[in-house]
Design a protein around this motif. Structure first.
Motif, mmCIF file in Angstrom:
data_model
loop_
_atom_site.group_PDB
_atom_site.id
_atom_site.type_symbol
_atom_site.label_atom_id
_atom_site.label_comp_id
_atom_site.label_asym_id
_atom_site.label_seq_id
_atom_site.Cartn_x
_atom_site.Cartn_y
_atom_site.Cartn_z
ATOM 1 N N ASP A 13 44.583 -19.069 -81.108
ATOM 2 C CA ASP A 13 45.375 -17.856 -81.222
ATOM 3 C C ASP A 13 46.310 -17.624 -80.044
ATOM 4 O O ASP A 13 46.805 -16.517 -79.853
ATOM 5 C CB ASP A 13 44.440 -16.648 -81.388
ATOM 6 C CG ASP A 13 43.710 -16.661 -82.715
ATOM 7 O OD1 ASP A 13 44.154 -17.383 -83.627
ATOM 8 O OD2 ASP A 13 42.698 -15.950 -82.832
ATOM 9 N N ARG A 16 51.895 -17.385 -81.493
ATOM 10 C CA ARG A 16 52.101 -16.840 -82.833
ATOM 11 C C ARG A 16 52.675 -17.933 -83.722
ATOM 12 O O ARG A 16 53.511 -18.717 -83.292
ATOM 13 C CB ARG A 16 53.058 -15.656 -82.780
ATOM 14 C CG ARG A 16 52.374 -14.395 -82.288
ATOM 15 C CD ARG A 16 53.301 -13.253 -82.382
ATOM 16 N NE ARG A 16 54.153 -13.294 -81.203
ATOM 17 C CZ ARG A 16 54.669 -12.241 -80.611
ATOM 18 N NH1 ARG A 16 54.459 -11.051 -81.107
ATOM 19 N NH2 ARG A 16 55.406 -12.366 -79.542
ATOM 20 N N ARG A 17 52.202 -17.947 -84.963
ATOM 21 C CA ARG A 17 52.681 -18.968 -85.894
ATOM 22 C C ARG A 17 52.756 -18.406 -87.304
ATOM 23 O O ARG A 17 52.092 -17.417 -87.636
ATOM 24 C CB ARG A 17 51.782 -20.193 -85.855
ATOM 25 C CG ARG A 17 50.385 -19.875 -86.289
ATOM 26 C CD ARG A 17 49.491 -21.057 -86.196
ATOM 27 N NE ARG A 17 48.133 -20.555 -86.439
ATOM 28 C CZ ARG A 17 47.106 -21.289 -86.667
ATOM 29 N NH1 ARG A 17 47.222 -22.581 -86.661
ATOM 30 N NH2 ARG A 17 45.946 -20.749 -86.876
ATOM 31 N N GLN A 19 52.920 -16.605 -90.532
ATOM 32 C CA GLN A 19 53.012 -15.195 -90.917
ATOM 33 C C GLN A 19 52.795 -14.224 -89.747
ATOM 34 O O GLN A 19 53.084 -13.048 -89.869
ATOM 35 C CB GLN A 19 51.994 -14.861 -92.023
ATOM 36 C CG GLN A 19 52.437 -15.261 -93.422
ATOM 37 C CD GLN A 19 52.444 -16.770 -93.640
ATOM 38 O OE1 GLN A 19 51.666 -17.490 -93.032
ATOM 39 N NE2 GLN A 19 53.340 -17.235 -94.496
ATOM 40 N N ASN A 20 52.312 -14.692 -88.614
ATOM 41 C CA ASN A 20 52.104 -13.811 -87.459
ATOM 42 C C ASN A 20 53.378 -13.550 -86.671
ATOM 43 O O ASN A 20 53.380 -12.741 -85.753
ATOM 44 C CB ASN A 20 51.040 -14.393 -86.526
ATOM 45 C CG ASN A 20 49.674 -14.415 -87.165
ATOM 46 O OD1 ASN A 20 49.398 -13.639 -88.082
ATOM 47 N ND2 ASN A 20 48.828 -15.305 -86.703
ATOM 48 N N ARG A 22 56.573 -11.717 -86.162
ATOM 49 C CA ARG A 22 56.972 -10.407 -86.675
ATOM 50 C C ARG A 22 58.393 -10.008 -86.288
ATOM 51 O O ARG A 22 58.631 -8.877 -85.911
ATOM 52 C CB ARG A 22 56.008 -9.337 -86.147
ATOM 53 C CG ARG A 22 54.581 -9.556 -86.514
ATOM 54 C CD ARG A 22 54.320 -9.038 -87.887
ATOM 55 N NE ARG A 22 52.915 -9.225 -88.233
ATOM 56 C CZ ARG A 22 52.511 -9.554 -89.430
ATOM 57 N NH1 ARG A 22 53.380 -9.736 -90.388
ATOM 58 N NH2 ARG A 22 51.235 -9.697 -89.680
#
Length: 179
Positions: A13, A16-17, A19-20, A22
């Motif tokens: 985590d 960010r990858r 769908q994360n 934003r």
């Protein structure tokens, strides 16, 4: 903040990858390093899925954020390897301390200076302390002379850090190795 049972989940985590991500649009870089251009996130994710890879946010603070199409697990592994390699190359500096009395014989002082030279060659910092007992406290000039002479003798190998320091019945000088 979520609690993780093992470290692998936590490491996954870090970036960010897919769908994360934003933000409305991102600058996309292909797997071979060529710039594709600025496009909406949905389109970039679809392009990554087409290649059976992930869209990973590499530089989130850029305008627009930079994302790269790559295999996420491999990327995290490589970043961990780079961090481990950088940590391995870090120099660990230790501070050694040598104490002597103010009434030291010249030969004993030579032995202590040779020890300091050895520590400095190993890239360790050395604090050389002269300790005064009882009536010796009235002759601080002897300690100052010992430390200044030592500094002159070690001038080729070390720099004096912070100068001569006096605290109570002790006088010290810290030597830092020259590169």
């Amino acid at each position: 903040m979520a609690r993780y049972d093992n470290r692998r989940e936590y490491k996954k985590d870090l970036y960010r990858r897919n769908q994360n991500i934003r933000v409305p649009e991102v600058r996309v870089i292909n797997t071979d390093g060529t710039m594709i251009g600025v496009m909406p996130v949905a389109q970039a994710i679809a392009l990554a899925k087409e290649q059976e890879l992930d869209l990973v946010e590499i530089s989130p603070n850029a305008q627009p954020p930079v994302c790269k199409i790559l295999d996420y697990n491999r990327y995290v592994y490589e970043q961990g390897k780079k961090a481990a390699e950088a940590k391995k190359k870090q120099a660990k500096v230790t501070l050694k301390e040598l104490r002597i009395k103010s009434r030291i014989a010249p030969h004993d002082l030579d032995v202590k200076i040779r020890q300091i030279e050895e520590f400095l060659r190993k890239k360790d910092m050395v604090r050389f302390v002269v300790v005064f007992h009882g009536r010796e406290n009235q002759h601080k000039d002897i300690g100052i002379q010992i430390l200044n002479d030592t500094a002159k003798r070690l001038a080729e190998l070390a720099n004096v850090d912070g100068g001569l320091q006096s605290m109570g019945n002790r006088m010290s000088m810290t030597f830092v190795p020259k590169n």
